[in-house]
Design an enzyme around this catalytic site. Sequence first.
Site, PDB file in Angstrom:
ATOM      1  N   CYS A 107     -34.045 -12.870  21.575  1.00 19.88           N
ATOM      2  CA  CYS A 107     -34.073 -11.619  21.165  1.00 19.88           C
ATOM      3  C   CYS A 107     -35.188 -11.038  20.270  1.00 19.88           C
ATOM      4  O   CYS A 107     -35.289 -11.749  18.994  1.00 19.88           O
ATOM      5  CB  CYS A 107     -32.642 -11.117  20.700  1.00 19.88           C
ATOM      6  SG  CYS A 107     -32.639  -9.349  20.373  1.00 19.88           S
TER       7      CYS A 107
ATOM      8  N   LEU B   6     -11.891  -1.891  13.287  1.00 15.00           N
ATOM      9  CA  LEU B   6     -11.600  -3.206  13.853  1.00 15.00           C
ATOM     10  C   LEU B   6     -10.469  -3.014  14.937  1.00 15.00           C
ATOM     11  O   LEU B   6      -9.396  -2.466  14.144  1.00 15.00           O
ATOM     12  CB  LEU B   6     -11.418  -4.454  12.960  1.00 15.00           C
ATOM     13  CG  LEU B   6     -12.729  -4.841  12.309  1.00 15.00           C
ATOM     14  CD1 LEU B   6     -12.282  -5.913  10.812  1.00 15.00           C
ATOM     15  CD2 LEU B   6     -13.709  -5.729  13.008  1.00 15.00           C
TER      16      LEU B   6
ATOM     17  N   CYS C 113      -2.236   4.034   6.958  1.00 14.17           N
ATOM     18  CA  CYS C 113      -3.673   3.875   7.740  1.00 14.17           C
ATOM     19  C   CYS C 113      -3.242   3.567   9.269  1.00 14.17           C
ATOM     20  O   CYS C 113      -3.039   2.168   9.387  1.00 14.17           O
ATOM     21  CB  CYS C 113      -4.730   3.555   7.238  1.00 14.17           C
ATOM     22  SG  CYS C 113      -5.183   4.357   5.633  1.00 14.17           S
TER      23      CYS C 113
ATOM     24  N   ASP D 184     -12.440 -12.048   4.080  1.00 15.70           N
ATOM     25  CA  ASP D 184     -11.451 -10.896   4.151  1.00 15.70           C
ATOM     26  C   ASP D 184     -10.660 -10.556   5.784  1.00 15.70           C
ATOM     27  O   ASP D 184      -9.808 -10.248   5.662  1.00 15.70           O
ATOM     28  CB  ASP D 184     -11.948  -9.560   3.516  1.00 15.70           C
ATOM     29  CG  ASP D 184     -11.008  -8.560   3.365  1.00 15.70           C
ATOM     30  OD1 ASP D 184      -9.846  -9.019   3.181  1.00 15.70           O
ATOM     31  OD2 ASP D 184     -11.380  -7.233   3.402  1.00 15.70           O
TER      32      ASP D 184
ATOM     33  N   ARG E  39      -5.559   8.744   8.262  1.00 14.10           N
ATOM     34  CA  ARG E  39      -5.147   8.234   6.614  1.00 14.10           C
ATOM     35  C   ARG E  39      -4.153   9.123   6.182  1.00 14.10           C
ATOM     36  O   ARG E  39      -4.318   9.684   5.355  1.00 14.10           O
ATOM     37  CB  ARG E  39      -6.451   8.285   5.849  1.00 14.10           C
ATOM     38  CG  ARG E  39      -7.387   7.570   6.546  1.00 14.10           C
ATOM     39  CD  ARG E  39      -8.753   7.131   5.418  1.00 14.10           C
ATOM     40  NE  ARG E  39      -8.273   6.655   4.213  1.00 14.10           N
ATOM     41  CZ  ARG E  39      -8.242   5.334   3.941  1.00 14.10           C
ATOM     42  NH1 ARG E  39      -8.463   4.511   4.962  1.00 14.10           N
ATOM     43  NH2 ARG E  39      -7.903   4.863   2.815  1.00 14.10           N
TER      44      ARG E  39
ATOM     45  N   CYS F 280       0.825  -1.213  -0.026  1.00 17.69           N
ATOM     46  CA  CYS F 280      -0.276  -0.082  -0.234  1.00 17.69           C
ATOM     47  C   CYS F 280       0.828   1.209  -0.092  1.00 17.69           C
ATOM     48  O   CYS F 280       1.902   1.067   0.580  1.00 17.69           O
ATOM     49  CB  CYS F 280      -0.957  -0.074   1.073  1.00 17.69           C
ATOM     50  SG  CYS F 280      -2.183   1.272   0.980  1.00 17.69           S
TER      51      CYS F 280
ATOM     52  N   TYR G 253      -5.294   2.528  11.431  1.00 21.03           N
ATOM     53  CA  TYR G 253      -6.192   1.417  12.016  1.00 21.03           C
ATOM     54  C   TYR G 253      -6.471   0.171  10.939  1.00 21.03           C
ATOM     55  O   TYR G 253      -7.187  -0.704  10.866  1.00 21.03           O
ATOM     56  CB  TYR G 253      -7.683   1.911  12.090  1.00 21.03           C
ATOM     57  CG  TYR G 253      -8.189   2.801  11.041  1.00 21.03           C
ATOM     58  CD1 TYR G 253      -8.360   2.120   9.668  1.00 21.03           C
ATOM     59  CD2 TYR G 253      -8.699   4.153  11.305  1.00 21.03           C
ATOM     60  CE1 TYR G 253      -8.666   2.800   8.768  1.00 21.03           C
ATOM     61  CE2 TYR G 253      -9.058   4.881  10.104  1.00 21.03           C
ATOM     62  CZ  TYR G 253      -9.283   4.294   8.616  1.00 21.03           C
ATOM     63  OH  TYR G 253      -9.631   5.086   7.898  1.00 21.03           O
ATOM     64  N   CYS G 254      -5.507  -0.020   9.932  1.00 18.42           N
ATOM     65  CA  CYS G 254      -5.478  -0.977   8.854  1.00 18.42           C
ATOM     66  C   CYS G 254      -5.571  -2.268   9.236  1.00 18.42           C
ATOM     67  O   CYS G 254      -4.769  -3.002   9.815  1.00 18.42           O
ATOM     68  CB  CYS G 254      -4.283  -0.719   7.927  1.00 18.42           C
ATOM     69  SG  CYS G 254      -4.461  -1.987   6.545  1.00 18.42           S
TER      70      CYS G 254
ATOM     71  N   CYS H   7     -31.158  -7.942  13.500  1.00 19.24           N
ATOM     72  CA  CYS H   7     -29.502  -7.995  13.886  1.00 19.24           C
ATOM     73  C   CYS H   7     -28.834  -9.105  13.207  1.00 19.24           C
ATOM     74  O   CYS H   7     -27.775  -9.141  12.701  1.00 19.24           O
ATOM     75  CB  CYS H   7     -29.650  -8.087  15.256  1.00 19.24           C
ATOM     76  SG  CYS H   7     -28.037  -8.161  16.072  1.00 19.24           S
TER      77      CYS H   7
END
Length: 375
Positions: free
Chosen positions: A321, A196, A20, A278, A135, A16, A22-23, A327
């Site tokens: 639930c 994440l 970033c 992924d 970013r 890349c 948080y990648c 959900c």
Amino acid sequence: MRSCVSIMLKPVSGMCNMRCSYCFYADETGKREVPNYGLMSEATLEHILEKTLKECSGWLTIAFQGGEPTLAGLGFYRNMTEIVRRCNVNQCRVEYAFQTNGLLLDREWCRFFAEHRVLVGVSMDGMREIHDANRRDAAGRGTHARVQKRLELLKKHRVDFNILTVLTPEICDNYRAVYGYYRRNGWDYQQYIPCLDPIGEVRGGHPWSLTPEHYRNYLFTAFDCWFRDLQAGRKSYHGYFDNLLLLLNRQPPTVCGMSGTCGMEYVVEADGSVYPCDFYMLDAYRIGNFNEDSLGEMDTRRKKIGFIEESMIPAPQCRECRWGQLCRGGCRRDRDFFTGRLQKNYYCEVYQEFFAAAYPGLIEAYRIIMNKVRA
């Protein structure tokens, strides 16, 4: 023979031109024996396309992600379309999607996307101050201004694109401003992806970590913005809320995280290695390689590790639930704390509170849209 096949290709592995903070994929590749497989070879690309097109009779979706997939060069994708044309023995419908940070896009890329009707997702995290906080490029510079110019270029060439925004605390706390900024620029197709935390870490330990409280603020504020504009006849596309409307209409959602089970996807690294998701491109989840295995052999290994079957087992709290049909337990990664079994969703209480408050509005939104369809 399969009526539909979905593959996601990472033609440059984790390479890349951005860094970033948080990648999630940088986190995954760093936990593998081989972090980076470099550029996908033409032979590997041909094996992937030949095998999938031979098995597909109806509809093939090919998505490109990274890393940053533009680093493969435009020639790679022109060659790809020629291989598809040559190997499409069943004359199935082929659709392309392309996720990019946008930095390398130019007129030639835009012409290619327009010619082949590629749906392009561009990563953008709101206004400059928020975007540039996380970013940055490889030299540490902010990228917001460059990405915005590329978005205007896509619009000029009439390329279909959407905005993909990673939900961080800054986005959640400033959502009304972010939404207004997107609408003023005419970016009306928006998707928001919860940030994440690294695999195996206790969640909430980073400045960019998405906590339940921040996610709650986002859901309530975003729904208010989306619903008010819908009522005023200015509806925008919001990935999560529009998929809830599909569920209300008894249609399958377009994202597996809202399906209640993981899907039959083939996520392919640059060397041809295949993974079921992924978010799970780790050595333990490798189910084969397109250079060596058939789709059937990879499906057998997927079943052996129980990837889909495990995702179908609801948490005990989900069984009773009242919001279960909306959900559906949420995304597997939000249920997986890597303790050996899937648990209730990290945002479970947030979803319960949101659905209790938003359900009347969802029903009204569904009614408004259905009345327009019937008119």
